[in-house]
Design a protein around this motif. Structure first.
Motif, mmCIF file in Angstrom:
data_model
loop_
_atom_site.group_PDB
_atom_site.id
_atom_site.type_symbol
_atom_site.label_atom_id
_atom_site.label_comp_id
_atom_site.label_asym_id
_atom_site.label_seq_id
_atom_site.Cartn_x
_atom_site.Cartn_y
_atom_site.Cartn_z
ATOM 1 N N PHE A 9 23.720 27.457 -9.582
ATOM 2 C CA PHE A 9 23.360 26.778 -8.338
ATOM 3 C C PHE A 9 24.013 25.409 -8.305
ATOM 4 C CE2 PHE A 9 20.458 23.837 -6.061
ATOM 5 C CZ PHE A 9 20.686 24.320 -4.776
ATOM 6 N N ASP A 10 24.799 25.175 -7.244
ATOM 7 C CA ASP A 10 25.485 23.907 -7.028
ATOM 8 C C ASP A 10 24.675 23.099 -6.025
ATOM 9 O OD1 ASP A 10 27.123 21.796 -6.260
ATOM 10 O OD2 ASP A 10 28.952 23.006 -6.288
ATOM 11 N N GLN A 11 23.874 22.176 -6.531
ATOM 12 C CA GLN A 11 22.998 21.377 -5.689
ATOM 13 C C GLN A 11 23.789 20.470 -4.744
ATOM 14 O OE1 GLN A 11 20.435 18.505 -7.703
ATOM 15 N NE2 GLN A 11 18.729 19.187 -6.423
ATOM 16 N N SER A 12 25.014 20.129 -5.119
ATOM 17 C CA SER A 12 25.820 19.251 -4.271
ATOM 18 C C SER A 12 26.315 19.958 -3.011
ATOM 19 C CB SER A 12 27.017 18.693 -5.054
ATOM 20 O OG SER A 12 27.966 19.701 -5.329
ATOM 21 N N TYR A 146 28.823 28.395 -0.507
ATOM 22 C CA TYR A 146 29.127 28.814 -1.883
ATOM 23 C C TYR A 146 28.371 27.992 -2.924
ATOM 24 C CZ TYR A 146 32.815 30.997 0.803
ATOM 25 O OH TYR A 146 33.501 31.709 1.755
ATOM 26 N N ALA A 147 27.104 27.719 -2.645
ATOM 27 C CA ALA A 147 26.266 26.969 -3.574
ATOM 28 C C ALA A 147 25.697 27.863 -4.668
ATOM 29 C CB ALA A 147 25.124 26.280 -2.826
ATOM 30 N N LEU A 148 25.785 29.170 -4.500
ATOM 31 C CA LEU A 148 25.254 30.117 -5.479
ATOM 32 C C LEU A 148 26.365 30.987 -6.043
ATOM 33 C CD1 LEU A 148 22.039 31.394 -3.652
ATOM 34 C CD2 LEU A 148 22.101 30.058 -5.757
ATOM 35 N N ASP A 149 26.189 31.368 -7.289
ATOM 36 C CA ASP A 149 27.058 32.346 -7.928
ATOM 37 C C ASP A 149 26.186 33.100 -8.923
ATOM 38 O OD1 ASP A 149 29.297 33.823 -8.653
ATOM 39 O OD2 ASP A 149 30.394 32.129 -9.520
#
Length: 185
Positions: A9-12, A146-149
């Motif tokens: 998870f990319d919080q930015s 694209y905040a999740l992978d």
């Protein structure tokens, strides 16, 4: 070593749009508004005029040492050997009214119970059917920023690093959640 599937998870990047949570709800036909397999939490830091708002998107973290499975008195919760994904045998589950031990044991409160008559435990399945087709989980595929992978934990660590905590999420050393983060600040 056995592969462990995990989330990143990319919080930015997250704007709190809820696309991931809605995709999860839609894909899994979750109609009970009290149940959310993927939840979005708002976190605030600082004070006016320097206040900052960020979000955390969480589902089951498919922990390396799942407290929910250990707490279940009828072994309705299991960790798949081949990929570490947590599964629930809803037929064997005693239900939240009769038991609920899994929810109490989980430091994230992930196990969900419906208030609409079907009182059996439910949680993120990592979209096993989509995974079998070579697709990403619905939440990952739906995120417009694209905040999740998702993928094998070792690969995610190589790609994104090894940050295990962010504002709004404290890693449990006891359960070892399978999630990697990029903090916003």
């Amino acid at each position: 070593m056995i592969m462990q599937m995990a989330f990143y998870f990319d919080q930015s990047r997250c704007t709190g749009c809820f696309a991931c949570a809605i995709a999860c709800r839609d894909k899994n036909d979750i109609r009970d508004t009290q149940v959310s397999w993927r939840r979005i939490f708002e976190t605030e830091t600082g004070s006016y005029p320097g206040m900052r708002l960020s979000y955390v998107s969480l589902s089951c973290c498919h922990c390396e040492k799942p407290a929910c499975a250990e707490a279940c008195p009828v072994s309705a919760i299991a960790k798949r050997v081949q990929d570490g994904i947590m599964t629930v045998d809803r037929e064997a589950c005693l239900g939240g009214d009769a038991c609920g031990e899994c929810k109490e044991a989980c430091p994230l409160g992930v196990p969900q119970f419906s208030a609409r008559g079907d009182d059996k435990m439910q949680m993120c399945t990592f979209c096993l059917d989509r995974l079998a087709e070579g697709k990403q989980p619905a939440c990952v595929a739906a995120c417009p920023l694209y905040a999740l992978d998702a993928g094998p934990l070792d690969e995610l660590k190589k790609k994104y690093g090894e940050v295990k905590e962010i504002q709004g999420f404290a890693c449990s050393a006891a359960t070892q959640p399978s999630i990697i983060f990029k903090p916003r600040y």
